[in-house]
Design an enzyme around this catalytic site. Structure first.
Site, short mmCIF file in Angstrom:
data_model
loop_
_atom_site.label_atom_id
_atom_site.label_comp_id
_atom_site.label_asym_id
_atom_site.label_seq_id
_atom_site.Cartn_x
_atom_site.Cartn_y
_atom_site.Cartn_z
N ASP A 125 4.62 3.47 -9.39
CA ASP A 125 4.49 2.15 -9.38
C ASP A 125 3.67 1.43 -8.24
OD1 ASP A 125 5.81 -0.58 -9.27
OD2 ASP A 125 7.26 0.10 -10.58
N ASP A 128 -0.67 6.80 0.68
CA ASP A 128 -0.25 5.52 1.37
C ASP A 128 0.76 4.91 0.51
OD1 ASP A 128 -1.68 4.58 -0.84
OD2 ASP A 128 -2.77 3.11 0.09
N ASP A 160 4.78 -0.81 0.41
CA ASP A 160 4.86 -1.59 -0.88
C ASP A 160 4.70 -2.93 -0.69
OD1 ASP A 160 5.47 -2.39 -3.47
OD2 ASP A 160 7.45 -1.64 -3.41
N HIS A 205 7.87 -3.97 -6.00
CA HIS A 205 8.41 -3.82 -7.42
C HIS A 205 8.90 -2.17 -7.47
CE1 HIS A 205 8.64 -2.85 -11.51
NE2 HIS A 205 8.61 -3.98 -11.88
N ALA A 260 2.60 -0.84 -30.33
CA ALA A 260 2.98 0.51 -29.18
C ALA A 260 2.09 0.27 -27.81
CB ALA A 260 2.25 2.14 -29.83
N TYR A 304 1.44 2.41 -23.76
CA TYR A 304 1.32 3.73 -23.11
C TYR A 304 1.45 3.74 -21.72
CZ TYR A 304 -0.60 4.38 -28.05
OH TYR A 304 -0.72 4.44 -29.24
N SER A 329 10.38 -2.14 -17.30
CA SER A 329 10.29 -0.97 -16.04
C SER A 329 11.59 -0.80 -15.17
CB SER A 329 9.24 -1.73 -15.36
OG SER A 329 9.70 -2.99 -14.66
#
Length: 432
Positions: A90, A109, A113, A117, A226, A228, A283
């Site tokens: 992520d 690294d 963040d 997320h 679709a 991926y 997610s």
């Protein structure tokens, strides 16, 4: 979802993740008892000139609906995720997030963040309980491997995601969650997924991108297609649902998905401070599934990645897209109700337990059987021997008048009535 929260106010949970915007504004998070709290909205991507997410001062102290829906309180009696590392591909995972502290290992690294997320997803997977807060991750003793699958501001490419999957596998993860849902496949992605399968690592991925910020109605949903790596062979694809088990308004759609999980208006942590954010999207649903996979692999280490994925699907609550059920996934093998979920193609023979009383019982019956044999012999001698003496041990008159027995193989005279042959029906017609 579960009846304890089925009447919760779903309207207060509509959250639109702002692509290209910072974590501003507020969303309404719904607790299991129907109460609400205003929390800042977490972005999935930041504009080039936007400030990094610093953390939230708002805390959600009530039990979130998603934890009740997943029956996590019951599940934690059997599994904690201990001994399993989950790779989070992520925006990175903040190693200083209070409820993850001490359990985050970073590749490069990725221990910082800027977007927040990746830390939010990692919190859904494994955040520990904080004082005064009932929110917690699915697998609170699992370790988190932070892997950057985007640039520092959240922009993703197929190559970055593929590199992230490989790095997570090489870093020792047994489960890898991928937040990105790309519109096109690539050789690099397929190769990375195949590499994970070869190393017995389960890849969990968002089946669709997170809900677009511009969506205002169901008609805003793009056509099904679709995405991926979720659509690649061997990946467990995950859709997001709301408190009523429905897809959010304006959400992206796909032609197929393996399992669904809470993902609309869910509570999570930020990269700093002790407060919470609210977020939506597939997610985040993938984070819940990855955490559940960690629980399963911790309590059933003999299961392969493929068998774990099969168990998560077959133990899910029946629906158009089966809804994740961590309690059933963890306990089904323990109580023997889902032995077939191990993914074996052939049936395993059932071995009945040995009857330890059978030996003594048989020994006890021997004297009774012997006594019965003696009685039968006495009766036979008492009836047959006197009769034989009276007849001079000759055949009875009826037997003598019948004449001598016909030699074996002698044919019956023509026209004689034949007995019904073996294998014929009641009318003498042969059965077929």
């Amino acid at each position: 979802m579960t009846t304890t929260h089925g009447k919760a106010l779903a309207a207060g949970m509509a959250l639109l993740l702002a692509a290209g915007a910072s974590a501003v504004g507020a969303g309404t998070a719904t607790a299991a008892d129907g109460s609400t709290v205003q929390l800042p909205v977490l972005a999935s991507k930041l504009a080039a000139d936007a400030a990094c997410t610093t953390g939230s001062d708002q805390r959600a102290t009530d039990l979130p609906w998603e934890q009740v829906s997943l029956q996590l309180g019951r599940t934690w009696q059997f599994a904690s995720g201990a001994g399993v590392t989950v790779g989070v591909v992520d925006t990175g995972v903040s190693s200083s997030a209070p409820t993850l502290k001490g359990r985050v290992t970073a590749v490069g690294d990725a221990g910082t963040d800027c977007v927040g997320h990746g830390t939010f997803v990692a919190g859904l997977i494994g955040a520990a309980v904080a004082d005064g807060v009932r929110f917690a991750g699915v697998a609170q003793q699992a370790r988190i491997l932070a892997v950057r699958g985007s640039d520092a501001r959240g922009s993703v490419t197929a190559d970055r995601v593929a590199d992230g999957i490989r790095a997570a596998v090489d870093g020792g993860a047994k489960v890898v969650t991928v937040s990105a849902a790309l519109g096109g496949d690539s050789g690099a992605l397929r190769s990375a997924v195949a590499y994970a399968a070869k190393k017995d690592v389960l890849v969990v991925a968002a089946a669709v991108p997170d809900t677009p910020a511009s969506a205002t109605s169901a008609t805003d949903s793009p056509p099904a297609r679709a995405y991926y790596p979720a659509s690649d062979k061997g990946v467990l694809s995950v859709l997001d649902v709301d408190v009523d088990g429905k897809r959010p308004t304006g959400a992206y759609t796909t032609n197929s998905a393996a399992v669904a999980a809470p993902g609309d208006g869910v509570v999570g942590i930020g990269p700093a401070k002790k407060g919470h954010y609210i977020g939506s999207g597939a997610s985040l649903a993938a984070g819940f599934v990855a955490g559940t996979a960690a629980l399963v692999r911790s309590v059933h280490p003999d299961l392969t990645a493929t068998q774990t994925a099969t168990l998560l699907r077959t133990s899910a609550y029946p629906a158009d897209v089966p809804r994740l059920d961590p309690y059933a996934a963890v306990t089904s093998i323990l109580n023997g109700t889902a032995a077939s979920s191990r993914g074996d193609d052939s049936a395993t023979p059932v071995h009945l337990p040995a009857d330890k009383a059978a030996g003594p019982l048989r020994r006890a019956l021997w004297p009774a059987s012997a006594g019965l044999a003696v009685i039968v012999a006495v009766v036979w001698l008492g009836l047959i021997i006197p009769r034989g003496r009276r007849l001079g041990w000759r055949p009875s008159r009826a037997a003598a008048e019948a004449g001598p027995a016909e030699p074996a193989g002698t044919a019956e005279p023509e026209g004689a009535e034949s007995p019904v042959p073996v294998g014929t029906g009641a009318q003498g017609t042969p059965e077929h």
